[in-house]
Design a protein around this motif. Structure first.
Motif, PDB file in Angstrom:
ATOM      1  N   ARG A  71       0.864  -1.183   0.000  1.00 27.47           N
ATOM      2  CA  ARG A  71       0.000   0.000   0.000  1.00 27.47           C
ATOM      3  C   ARG A  71       0.901   1.234   0.000  1.00 27.47           C
ATOM      4  N   VAL A  72       0.676   2.144  -0.920  1.00 24.07           N
ATOM      5  CA  VAL A  72       1.463   3.367  -1.014  1.00 24.07           C
ATOM      6  C   VAL A  72       0.977   4.330   0.069  1.00 24.07           C
ATOM      7  N   ASP A  73       1.882   4.771   0.938  1.00 26.54           N
ATOM      8  CA  ASP A  73       1.537   5.648   2.056  1.00 26.54           C
ATOM      9  C   ASP A  73       1.924   7.107   1.824  1.00 26.54           C
ATOM     10  N   VAL A  74       3.062   7.345   1.179  1.00 26.23           N
ATOM     11  CA  VAL A  74       3.562   8.706   0.956  1.00 26.23           C
ATOM     12  C   VAL A  74       4.191   8.770  -0.430  1.00 26.23           C
ATOM     13  N   VAL A  75       3.842   9.805  -1.183  1.00 27.37           N
ATOM     14  CA  VAL A  75       4.508  10.128  -2.442  1.00 27.37           C
ATOM     15  C   VAL A  75       4.762  11.630  -2.388  1.00 27.37           C
ATOM     16  N   ASP A  76       5.952  12.024  -1.948  1.00 28.60           N
ATOM     17  CA  ASP A  76       6.296  13.435  -1.801  1.00 28.60           C
ATOM     18  C   ASP A  76       7.317  13.800  -2.874  1.00 28.60           C
ATOM     19  N   GLU A  77       6.811  14.354  -3.988  1.00 30.04           N
ATOM     20  CA  GLU A  77       7.687  14.681  -5.126  1.00 30.04           C
ATOM     21  C   GLU A  77       8.630  15.834  -4.821  1.00 30.04           C
ATOM     22  N   GLU A  78       8.258  16.699  -3.906  1.00 27.68           N
ATOM     23  CA  GLU A  78       9.120  17.829  -3.556  1.00 27.68           C
ATOM     24  C   GLU A  78      10.321  17.372  -2.731  1.00 27.68           C
ATOM     25  N   LYS A  79      10.066  16.529  -1.729  1.00 29.04           N
ATOM     26  CA  LYS A  79      11.139  16.049  -0.857  1.00 29.04           C
ATOM     27  C   LYS A  79      11.739  14.729  -1.336  1.00 29.04           C
ATOM     28  N   LEU A  80      11.157  14.161  -2.412  1.00 25.68           N
ATOM     29  CA  LEU A  80      11.594  12.887  -2.982  1.00 25.68           C
ATOM     30  C   LEU A  80      11.596  11.767  -1.937  1.00 25.68           C
ATOM     31  N   ILE A  81      10.415  11.613  -1.304  1.00 31.05           N
ATOM     32  CA  ILE A  81      10.212  10.559  -0.308  1.00 31.05           C
ATOM     33  C   ILE A  81       9.036   9.697  -0.758  1.00 31.05           C
ATOM     34  N   TYR A  82       9.252   8.395  -0.781  1.00 37.35           N
ATOM     35  CA  TYR A  82       8.230   7.424  -1.157  1.00 37.35           C
ATOM     36  C   TYR A  82       8.169   6.389  -0.041  1.00 37.35           C
ATOM     37  N   SER A  83       6.967   6.160   0.474  1.00 39.45           N
ATOM     38  CA  SER A  83       6.812   5.234   1.586  1.00 39.45           C
ATOM     39  C   SER A  83       5.675   4.266   1.288  1.00 39.45           C
ATOM     40  N   TYR A  84       5.858   3.013   1.677  1.00 42.71           N
ATOM     41  CA  TYR A  84       4.833   2.002   1.460  1.00 42.71           C
ATOM     42  C   TYR A  84       4.880   0.955   2.567  1.00 42.71           C
ATOM     43  N   THR A  85       3.759   0.245   2.709  1.00 46.02           N
ATOM     44  CA  THR A  85       3.623  -0.786   3.727  1.00 46.02           C
ATOM     45  C   THR A  85       3.247  -2.094   3.060  1.00 46.02           C
ATOM     46  N   ASP A  86       3.939  -3.173   3.423  1.00 46.23           N
ATOM     47  CA  ASP A  86       3.529  -4.496   2.955  1.00 46.23           C
ATOM     48  C   ASP A  86       2.241  -4.855   3.685  1.00 46.23           C
ATOM     49  N   ILE A  87       1.229  -5.294   2.912  1.00 44.22           N
ATOM     50  CA  ILE A  87      -0.056  -5.632   3.534  1.00 44.22           C
ATOM     51  C   ILE A  87      -0.423  -7.112   3.371  1.00 44.22           C
ATOM     52  N   GLU A  88       0.295  -7.803   2.502  1.00 45.77           N
ATOM     53  CA  GLU A  88       0.013  -9.228   2.295  1.00 45.77           C
ATOM     54  C   GLU A  88       1.176  -9.846   1.541  1.00 45.77           C
ATOM     55  N   GLY A  89       1.403 -11.125   1.782  1.00 45.00           N
ATOM     56  CA  GLY A  89       2.435 -11.854   1.059  1.00 45.00           C
ATOM     57  C   GLY A  89       3.822 -11.553   1.586  1.00 45.00           C
ATOM     58  N   GLY A  90       4.809 -11.917   0.809  1.00 48.17           N
ATOM     59  CA  GLY A  90       6.188 -11.697   1.228  1.00 48.17           C
ATOM     60  C   GLY A  90       6.483 -12.414   2.531  1.00 48.17           C
ATOM     61  N   GLU A  91       7.149 -11.725   3.417  1.00 48.90           N
ATOM     62  CA  GLU A  91       7.520 -12.288   4.723  1.00 48.90           C
ATOM     63  C   GLU A  91       6.415 -12.154   5.768  1.00 48.90           C
ATOM     64  N   LEU A  92       5.339 -11.427   5.422  1.00 53.88           N
ATOM     65  CA  LEU A  92       4.236 -11.264   6.380  1.00 53.88           C
ATOM     66  C   LEU A  92       3.604 -12.617   6.692  1.00 53.88           C
ATOM     67  N   GLY A  93       3.421 -12.870   7.967  1.00 57.05           N
ATOM     68  CA  GLY A  93       2.825 -14.131   8.385  1.00 57.05           C
ATOM     69  C   GLY A  93       3.811 -15.277   8.482  1.00 57.05           C
ATOM     70  N   LYS A  94       4.973 -15.134   7.894  1.00 53.53           N
ATOM     71  CA  LYS A  94       6.014 -16.158   7.984  1.00 53.53           C
ATOM     72  C   LYS A  94       7.006 -15.790   9.080  1.00 53.53           C
TER      73      LYS A  94
END
Length: 161
Positions: A71-94
């Motif tokens: 899930r994309v949480d932050v897209v700050d084009e001025e400060k060039l910061i991109y933040s996201y959270t894993d919500i399913e799959g990957g290492e989650l639950g493992k």
């Protein structure tokens, strides 16, 4: 449960805005340039802005999991910061109960960029934080970044807008 943070800081000769355009705006770059790892990226909701949900599908045998939803949480084009959270799959639950990532691009003195990739995570109860696994993850993420950076460097007419 163990809370942890992994920070990877890498220098690049590529200007921050070009890296931003490649790494954040070109959603297919990883699939195109690292097909041995990534089978494709699909937006399940949105188009890359805050609140978008994307699924990254991995190739069989390339990782211990077949996909991860972010899930994309932050897209700050001025400060060039991109933040996201894993919500399913990957290492989650493992191994992980949660994982949140931030990519920050900053100008480097003399030109180029400083690329900071930060992962904040919580392990599942009873899962220890293993330094060897963290170091392997850092090395893998750095190698993936270097492959994508090499593509940007080799294509100087791309990602300038």
């Amino acid at each position: 449960m163990v809370a942890g943070t992994v920070t990877i800081e890498t220098e690049s000769e590529v200007a921050p805005k070009r890296l931003w355009n490649a790494l954040v705006k070109d959603h297919e770059l990883i699939a195109r340039e690292i097909p041995e790892l990534c089978a494709g990226v699909t937006f399940l909701e949105g188009n890359g802005g805050v609140g978008s949900i994307k699924q990254i599908n991995f190739t069989p045998g390339s990782t211990e999991f077949s996909y991860v939803k972010e899930r994309v949480d932050v897209v700050d084009e001025e400060k060039l910061i991109y933040s996201y959270t894993d919500i399913e799959g990957g290492e989650l639950g493992k191994n992980l109960a949660s994982a949140q990532f931030t990519l920050k691009l900053s100008p480097k003195a003399g030109g180029g960029s400083v690329v900071s990739h930060i992962c904040n995570f919580d392990t599942l109860p009873g899962v220890p934080q293993e330094e060897a696994k963290l170091e392997a993850m850092k090395a893998q993420l750095t190698a993936l970044f270097k492959k994508m950076e090499a593509y940007v460097i080799a294509n100087p007419s791309l990602y300038n807008a």
